[in-house]
Motif scaffolding. Structure first.
Motif, PDB file in Angstrom:
ATOM      1  N   ALA A 497       1.200  -1.328  -0.056  1.00 43.97           N
ATOM      2  CA  ALA A 497      -0.403   0.171   0.082  1.00 43.97           C
ATOM      3  C   ALA A 497       1.112   1.629  -0.085  1.00 43.97           C
ATOM      4  CB  ALA A 497      -0.820  -0.136   0.875  1.00 43.97           C
ATOM      5  N   GLN A 498       2.021   1.081   0.764  1.00 44.88           N
ATOM      6  CA  GLN A 498       2.577   2.174   0.706  1.00 44.88           C
ATOM      7  C   GLN A 498       3.203   2.067  -0.266  1.00 44.88           C
ATOM      8  OE1 GLN A 498       6.648   1.717   2.532  1.00 44.88           O
ATOM      9  NE2 GLN A 498       7.495   3.820   1.827  1.00 44.88           N
ATOM     10  N   LEU A 499       3.783   1.789  -1.263  1.00 37.00           N
ATOM     11  CA  LEU A 499       4.237   1.890  -2.576  1.00 37.00           C
ATOM     12  C   LEU A 499       2.870   2.407  -3.370  1.00 37.00           C
ATOM     13  CD1 LEU A 499       6.196  -1.584  -3.506  1.00 37.00           C
ATOM     14  CD2 LEU A 499       7.490   1.162  -3.044  1.00 37.00           C
ATOM     15  N   ALA A 500       2.205   2.004  -3.887  1.00 36.04           N
ATOM     16  CA  ALA A 500       1.353   2.149  -4.108  1.00 36.04           C
ATOM     17  C   ALA A 500       0.698   3.944  -3.962  1.00 36.04           C
ATOM     18  CB  ALA A 500      -0.484   1.699  -4.428  1.00 36.04           C
ATOM     19  N   ILE A 501       0.650   4.153  -2.666  1.00 41.56           N
ATOM     20  CA  ILE A 501       0.462   5.915  -2.509  1.00 41.56           C
ATOM     21  C   ILE A 501       1.437   6.883  -2.201  1.00 41.56           C
ATOM     22  CG2 ILE A 501      -0.226   7.507  -0.537  1.00 41.56           C
ATOM     23  CD1 ILE A 501      -1.407   4.642   1.033  1.00 41.56           C
ATOM     24  N   GLU A 502       2.432   6.371  -2.433  1.00 44.42           N
ATOM     25  CA  GLU A 502       3.710   7.212  -2.605  1.00 44.42           C
ATOM     26  C   GLU A 502       4.205   7.296  -4.148  1.00 44.42           C
ATOM     27  OE1 GLU A 502       7.317   5.956  -0.298  1.00 44.42           O
ATOM     28  OE2 GLU A 502       6.983   7.617   0.089  1.00 44.42           O
ATOM     29  N   ARG A 503       3.869   6.195  -5.171  1.00 50.37           N
ATOM     30  CA  ARG A 503       4.568   6.283  -6.026  1.00 50.37           C
ATOM     31  C   ARG A 503       2.788   6.911  -6.644  1.00 50.37           C
ATOM     32  NH1 ARG A 503       6.411   3.781 -10.940  1.00 50.37           N
ATOM     33  NH2 ARG A 503       5.543   3.606 -12.816  1.00 50.37           N
ATOM     34  N   LYS A 504       1.502   6.964  -7.134  1.00 58.02           N
ATOM     35  CA  LYS A 504       1.031   7.655  -7.308  1.00 58.02           C
ATOM     36  C   LYS A 504       0.553   9.055  -7.091  1.00 58.02           C
ATOM     37  CE  LYS A 504      -0.872   4.597  -9.077  1.00 58.02           C
ATOM     38  NZ  LYS A 504      -0.845   4.256 -10.949  1.00 58.02           N
ATOM     39  N   ARG A 505       1.148   9.851  -5.618  1.00 55.91           N
ATOM     40  CA  ARG A 505       1.766  10.376  -5.257  1.00 55.91           C
ATOM     41  C   ARG A 505       2.760  11.280  -5.563  1.00 55.91           C
ATOM     42  NH1 ARG A 505       0.298  10.877   1.556  1.00 55.91           N
ATOM     43  NH2 ARG A 505      -2.290  10.365   1.269  1.00 55.91           N
ATOM     44  N   THR A 506       3.578  10.170  -5.998  1.00 58.77           N
ATOM     45  CA  THR A 506       4.887  11.234  -6.628  1.00 58.77           C
ATOM     46  C   THR A 506       4.529  11.732  -8.355  1.00 58.77           C
ATOM     47  OG1 THR A 506       6.105   9.762  -5.472  1.00 58.77           O
ATOM     48  CG2 THR A 506       7.224  10.912  -7.308  1.00 58.77           C
ATOM     49  N   GLU A 507       3.771  10.765  -8.513  1.00 62.15           N
ATOM     50  CA  GLU A 507       2.980  10.976 -10.463  1.00 62.15           C
ATOM     51  C   GLU A 507       2.470  11.865 -10.511  1.00 62.15           C
ATOM     52  OE1 GLU A 507       1.091   7.009 -11.775  1.00 62.15           O
ATOM     53  OE2 GLU A 507       3.597   6.168 -11.736  1.00 62.15           O
ATOM     54  N   ALA A 508       1.308  12.497  -9.900  1.00 63.01           N
ATOM     55  CA  ALA A 508       0.614  13.772  -9.863  1.00 63.01           C
ATOM     56  C   ALA A 508       1.134  14.634  -9.025  1.00 63.01           C
ATOM     57  CB  ALA A 508      -0.418  13.457  -8.362  1.00 63.01           C
ATOM     58  N   ALA A 509       2.968  14.780  -8.945  1.00 61.29           N
ATOM     59  CA  ALA A 509       3.697  15.751  -8.026  1.00 61.29           C
ATOM     60  C   ALA A 509       4.386  16.247  -9.406  1.00 61.29           C
ATOM     61  CB  ALA A 509       3.983  15.629  -7.074  1.00 61.29           C
ATOM     62  N   LEU A 510       4.895  15.280 -10.139  1.00 66.76           N
ATOM     63  CA  LEU A 510       5.675  15.374 -11.845  1.00 66.76           C
ATOM     64  C   LEU A 510       4.696  15.629 -12.449  1.00 66.76           C
ATOM     65  CD1 LEU A 510       7.396  11.682 -11.121  1.00 66.76           C
ATOM     66  CD2 LEU A 510       8.413  14.536 -11.786  1.00 66.76           C
TER      67      LEU A 510
END
Length: 736
Positions: A497-510
């Motif tokens: 779940a951490q991987l999913a949350i951080e990846r999607k938030r990083t994608e949104a920030a990028l």
């Protein structure tokens, strides 16, 4: 009758009492002093009944075997109480050693022996069981449920072979000192005592321990029928072999080795649980046949005092349990391998979901569905901590009721705010076995009861810096505490779940950062166009005004350079805009006729094509699925490059072809121009790369970079090949 019923219930409770499991858990708070006192009193009453039950059952077993199978009334090679005593201490604890002591004392007294002999006999039997528990528990890897052959052999050798020596020596010595046996028969009585205790441990202790396993014992109707048939056949064979059934017709076939076939069959097909039952039934049939003087051991009581029976049952038990343990381990290993394979496949799917471009809510929902498909007995939930770090928001919980998800959405975190609220507040795992009794759930008990939830284990989801992102929770519909395996499982799933949350938030920030940069670049390019346009305009005006005056060559050349530089600047800004916009569609994606696009391009470039005497050929080309502006950019740039870098020694020929393959259209644009050296085939796709200087002010060195950006954004590839005889072929593919 009431006492007997209570004793039987207590025995069942003792046998089915689950082994203790330690885990990191939140400890429930008791609801009141009176309730604590009632529970304590009830616990003491239950313990007393269990104590009396162990004593009574020990005495009953001993009385039964001494009445039928002892030559002197005190010693026999069949002693089930030793196995029962060891099982009682392994399951209930060494506090039952005193109950064993009393049972052993009472049996000697009831058989007419002196008190001194009874006390020494009780001490021996108690020490035997206590020593067996002690020596087995010295091995930290020993399991009381005997899951492998190794554990069964430990029980047989350490508790049976060594532990039984204590009771045999003390018991026979007590009989000798009391004058109940002759000195000449002392060693024989020691041996028979030891044999009886060993056989009791081999037969009775596994029977209780194996059936005491907490794992669910379930089987299909077919397996139940198979078990019934095999046990029936075994019992029928035992009646023939040991009790003389059908003696006149097939008595000559009644040989003891036939039982090995049936026991082995049961061991292979039905496992240890049914094997220990089959062994006990076989032992009872063989003993009763020996007592009646019929069957395979008809003369064994008289000839050898059941020594042959003892050897037979020891070998049969060892063979049966060895095979049962082996096949059980094999099935367990296959099941673990199958489950592990499913887990790895599921984990791979989870990682694919995480790496997909789906929204976070869909990724978390699919993640939970994968987990629940692997473990159907659980229900999962993911809550996300909001930006303020004070409230938990709904992330995903596809199996929980909608009203429950709505009720806890936006819940405040803090101490005693449910499992998840407390876990997020503390930043540590919180295990609640029963939500209906735990103080953390005081405000949510009615909600949990309405949703049918009884236990909740919550694991905080943290980023690499230890900041809490949310919680991952596992619910059960009954009170449950996690095993160590389940603890590691919840940690692993929280990491997913951490991987999913951080990846999607990083994608949104990028994406936000890219959008800001893109917007800034587009605005900058737009504003650069205006001064460039004015430079060109004022240069033309200045040239017109000065045309009536004779100009020297330097002034005219300077004005020409200003105009050409401005035109180049304008083309450069235009291409930068095209490059920035090349990564995404600029219009509706649709099926486009490439032939129409090329026809229009040839009309636009007709004067230039005619001036060069160029020939452009293209057969009927397939349609492509993309936006028209970018498709037009691709062929405009490639056509412009071919026209710019043609050879003056021969007329330019351009051929465009396309072929459908695998859902893509593969294009080849070939010319007979100057060509490109192989070492530069990759370099020309870089921004601002020009291998040859062009007099055309529209040549900026970005064209092929724009084409590559468009092609790759459509999932395609682009490359360059040299054409035999001179020239270049550009190869690329677009979606069909």
């Amino acid at each position: 009758m009431t006492l007997l019923k209570a004793s039987l219930n207590t025995l069942a409770s003792l046998i089915t009492q689950p082994f203790d499991r330690t885990t990191n858990q939140a400890v429930p708070v008791n609801s009141g002093l009176r309730q604590n006192q009632d529970s304590e009193a009830e616990s003491l009453a239950q313990q007393f009944i269990k104590f009396i039950t162990v004593t009574a059952l020990y005495w009953l077993m001993a009385k039964a075997v001494l009445s039928f199978f002892s030559s002197n009334g005190f010693v026999t090679v069949v002693w089930p109480p030793s196995g029962f005593a060891l099982a009682a201490l392994l399951i209930g604890g060494t506090r039952y050693a005193v109950a064993v002591f009393l049972g052993a004392v009472l049996i000697i007294i009831s058989e007419g022996g002196p008190v001194e002999a009874a006390l020494l006999n009780g001490l021996g039997n108690m020490l035997e069981a206590w020593f067996g528990v002690w020596i087995l528990n010295r091995d930290p890897n020993f399991s009381k449920t005997l899951p492998t052959l190794r554990h069964y052999l430990q029980l047989f050798i350490l508790a049976g072979g060594i532990g039984s020596t204590i009771s045999a020596l003390l018991g026979a010595s007590a009989l000798l000192l009391s004058g109940l046996i002759e000195p000449s028969s002392y060693l024989e009585n020691v041996l028979h005592w030891w044999m009886g205790d060993v056989l009791g441990i081999v037969l009775i202790t596994p029977l209780i321990l194996v059936w005491q396993r907490t794992t669910e014992f379930s089987c299909t109707p077919r397996q139940k029928l198979e078990a019934l048939l095999l046990l029936s056949l075994t019992i029928f064979a035992g009646q023939i072999i040991f009790l003389g059934f059908l003696q006149n017709s097939i008595g000559y076939l009644a040989k003891g080795f036939w039982m090995f076939l049936f026991i082995s069959w049961i061991a292979a097909q039905l496992g240890p649980r049914m094997t220990v039952i089959a062994l006990l039934i076989t032992a009872i049939q063989a003993l009763w046949g020996a007592y009646l003087g019929v069957g395979y051991f008809a003369s064994d009581m008289i000839d050898s005092h059941l020594t042959n029976f003892w050897a037979y049952m020891m070998i049969l038990s060892m063979v049966g349990m060895a095979l049962a343990s082996y096949f059980e381990q094999l099935k367990t290993s296959q099941l673990k391998l199958s489950r592990r394979t499913l887990e790895l496949q599921s984990h791979n799917q989870m990682l694919q979901q995480i790496n997909s471009h789906l929204p976070l809510a869909m990724v978390l929902t699919e993640l939970i569905k994968q987990i629940e498909s692997l473990h159907p007995e659980i229900l999962c939930s993911i809550l996300l901590l909001d930006d303020s770090g004070r409230y938990l928001q709904h992330g995903a919980a596809p199996s929980l009721p909608k009203f429950y998800n709505q009720a806890i959405d936006g819940a405040l975190i803090g101490e005693a705010m449910g499992s998840c609220g407390t876990s997020a507040f503390r930043g540590e795992r919180v295990i609640v076995e029963d939500v209906q009794t735990h103080r953390f759930w005081q405000d949510y008990r009615a909600l949990a009861e309405q949703a049918g939830l009884r236990s909740c284990w919550s694991q905080p989801i943290k980023n690499d810096n230890g900041r809490v992102l949310g919680t991952f929770a596992i619910y059960h519909r009954q009170p449950v505490l996690p095993t160590e395996t389940e603890i590691s499982r919840i940690e692993r799933y929280a990491n997913f779940a951490q991987l999913a949350i951080e990846r999607k938030r990083t994608e949104a920030a990028l994406a936000n950062s890219h959008a800001e940069i893109q917007h800034f670049a587009e605005i900058s390019a737009h504003h650069l166009q205006e001064p460039t346009r004015r430079i060109v305009s004022f240069t033309h005006r200045l040239q017109n005004q000065l045309s009536i005056y004779p100009l020297n060559k330097d002034v005219a050349l300077s004005l020409h350079y200003i105009e050409q530089s401005a035109l180049h600047q304008r083309a450069l800004v235009r291409d930068i805009e095209l490059y920035l916009a090349a990564g995404q569609a600029r219009a509706t994606v649709e099926k486009i006729d490439v032939n129409e696009v090329l026809t229009q391009l040839l009309v636009d470039q007709a004067l230039r094509i005619n001036r060069l005497g160029a020939t452009i050929k293209y057969p009927q080309l397939p349609r492509v699925g993309m936006d028209r502006p970018r498709l037009n950019d691709i062929f405009t740039i490639l056509l412009d490059n071919a026209l710019c870098y043609c050879q003056s020694s021969r007329l330019l020929e351009i051929t465009i072809s396309g072929q459908q393959q695998g859902g893509r259209v593969h294009f080849r644009v070939t010319d007979n121009g100057k060509g490109i050296e192989p070492q530069y085939h990759e370099r020309v796709f870089a921004v601002f790369e020009r291998l040859q200087v062009s007099a055309n002010p529209n040549s900026t060195g970005i064209g092929l970079a724009i084409v590559r950006r468009i092609v790759t954004s459509c999932g395609g590839l682009i490359s360059i090949e040299n054409r035999p005889g001179g020239g270049t072929t550009v190869i690329f593919d677009l979606p069909e």
